[in-house]
Design an enzyme around this catalytic site. Structure first.
Site, short mmCIF file in Angstrom:
data_model
loop_
_atom_site.label_atom_id
_atom_site.label_comp_id
_atom_site.label_asym_id
_atom_site.label_seq_id
_atom_site.Cartn_x
_atom_site.Cartn_y
_atom_site.Cartn_z
N HIS A 64 0.84 -1.19 0.00
CA HIS A 64 0.00 0.00 0.00
C HIS A 64 0.88 1.25 0.00
O HIS A 64 1.94 1.27 0.64
CB HIS A 64 -0.91 0.04 1.23
CG HIS A 64 -1.66 -1.23 1.47
ND1 HIS A 64 -2.61 -1.71 0.60
CD2 HIS A 64 -1.60 -2.12 2.49
CE1 HIS A 64 -3.10 -2.85 1.07
NE2 HIS A 64 -2.50 -3.12 2.22
N GLU A 82 -1.81 -0.05 8.34
CA GLU A 82 -2.77 -0.95 8.97
C GLU A 82 -2.09 -1.74 10.07
O GLU A 82 -0.86 -1.75 10.19
CB GLU A 82 -3.35 -1.91 7.92
CG GLU A 82 -2.31 -2.76 7.22
CD GLU A 82 -2.84 -3.42 5.96
OE1 GLU A 82 -4.03 -3.29 5.65
OE2 GLU A 82 -2.04 -4.08 5.27
N HIS A 140 3.70 -7.38 1.84
CA HIS A 140 3.15 -8.33 2.80
C HIS A 140 2.13 -9.26 2.15
O HIS A 140 1.62 -8.98 1.06
CB HIS A 140 2.50 -7.60 3.97
CG HIS A 140 1.38 -6.68 3.57
ND1 HIS A 140 1.59 -5.39 3.13
CD2 HIS A 140 0.03 -6.86 3.52
CE1 HIS A 140 0.43 -4.82 2.85
NE2 HIS A 140 -0.53 -5.70 3.07
N ARG A 160 -1.32 -5.16 -6.05
CA ARG A 160 -0.94 -6.58 -6.04
C ARG A 160 0.33 -6.78 -6.86
O ARG A 160 0.41 -6.35 -8.01
CB ARG A 160 -2.05 -7.45 -6.63
CG ARG A 160 -3.32 -7.51 -5.83
CD ARG A 160 -4.24 -8.62 -6.36
NE ARG A 160 -5.61 -8.39 -5.92
CZ ARG A 160 -6.56 -7.87 -6.68
NH1 ARG A 160 -6.29 -7.54 -7.93
NH2 ARG A 160 -7.77 -7.68 -6.20
#
Length: 276
Positions: A64, A82, A140, A160
């Site tokens: 991200h 996050e 991740h 992605r």
């Protein structure tokens, strides 16, 4: 006290890696793999999104961007940091976060194209109570057999890099451009959370997150002077007179609207207005 419901509306999100049998209190429609349960952010706290995530297969290898990167791209503040609190883990469950050794952009792109990026990630064994903060730009992948609570910036920008051959779009140019090809500093970003203890989990700069057992201490209460989200983990909590059970998430205008059970455990979260 507001007459609006405290409990946030939920949205079930179908995912190829989700589960068709969910743990209580959640249920999946017959024959549908649900991977995420979203709690719709309230208008008074639009910058935070809370999810439950349940996996039967690994998620894509992804990354991200940061707020600074999305602002520079001309799409406003849409970065995503996050954190994950593991609530269930099958034997051998892992999270892929960061790399075993440093990668430059060319090596990362090549590894994403040939699939070897999956094996270059560092796969961390997990158990209930493990907590991980995932800064923007960290490559991740959540592995199979994991249940977790995710608290994140309210952005849905995911690049992605690799998806195990699934027929979904990849975002190599954007993803490689924002990825850090480096190790994940476990000592800095990982905590172990006692199931019945109080603990500060995130202390800004983008949001705060605390686990509290019983009522919050004066020190914790001072960090939540206004609106917040309340996420019960064990035992009900009352928000604005409404009982919120584990598996729910509620908006509270202030801590004065919340009645904590003496033997309950919940998470408290709020955004940081100055977290630019």
């Amino acid at each position: 006290m507001s007459s609006a419901r405290a409990a946030l509306p939920t949205r079930q999100v179908e995912k190829p890696w989700g589960k068709d049998v969910l743990p209580a209190p959640f249920t999946a429609p017959e024959g549908v793999r649900i991977g995420e349960i979203w709690f719709e952010p309230p208008a008074a706290l639009p910058d935070l999104l809370v999810k439950y995530i349940f996996t039967s297969e690994a998620l894509s290898v992804q990354v991200h961007p940061s707020d600074a990167q999305t602002i520079a791209k001309g799409i406003g503040r849409q970065g995503k940091e996050e954190c994950w609190l593991i609530i269930a883990a099958e034997p051998g469950a892992t999270l892929g976060i960061g790399f075993d050794s440093d990668l430059d952009e060319a090596a990362m792109r090549a590894a994403a194209l040939d699939g070897s990026i999956e094996h270059l990630l560092t796969w961390h064994p997990v158990a209930p109570g493990d907590f991980f903060y995932i800064p923007a730009n960290t490559v991740h992948a959540i592995g199979a057999g994991v249940g977790l609570i995710e608290v994140q910036q309210n952005s849905d920008i995911t690049y992605r890099l690799y998806d195990y051959g699934r027929p979904r779009e990849l975002h190599l140019d954007d993803g490689v451009a924002v990825s850090k090809g480096e190790r994940y500093v476990l000592d800095r970003w990982h905590k172990t959370v006692a199931p019945h203890g109080s603990q500060q989990l995130v202390d800004g700069p983008l949001f705060l997150l605390d686990q509290v057992a019983g009522a919050p201490s004066p020190e914790v209460a001072a960090r939540y002077p206004a609106a917040l989200l309340v996420i019960p983990r064990e035992g009900d909590v009352e928000v604005g007179g409404e009982a919120i059970a584990p598996g729910g998430c509620a908006f509270a205008a202030s801590l004065a609207d919340v009645r904590f059970a003496d033997n309950g455990v919940c998470l408290l979260a709020r955004g940081c207005a100055d977290g630019a």
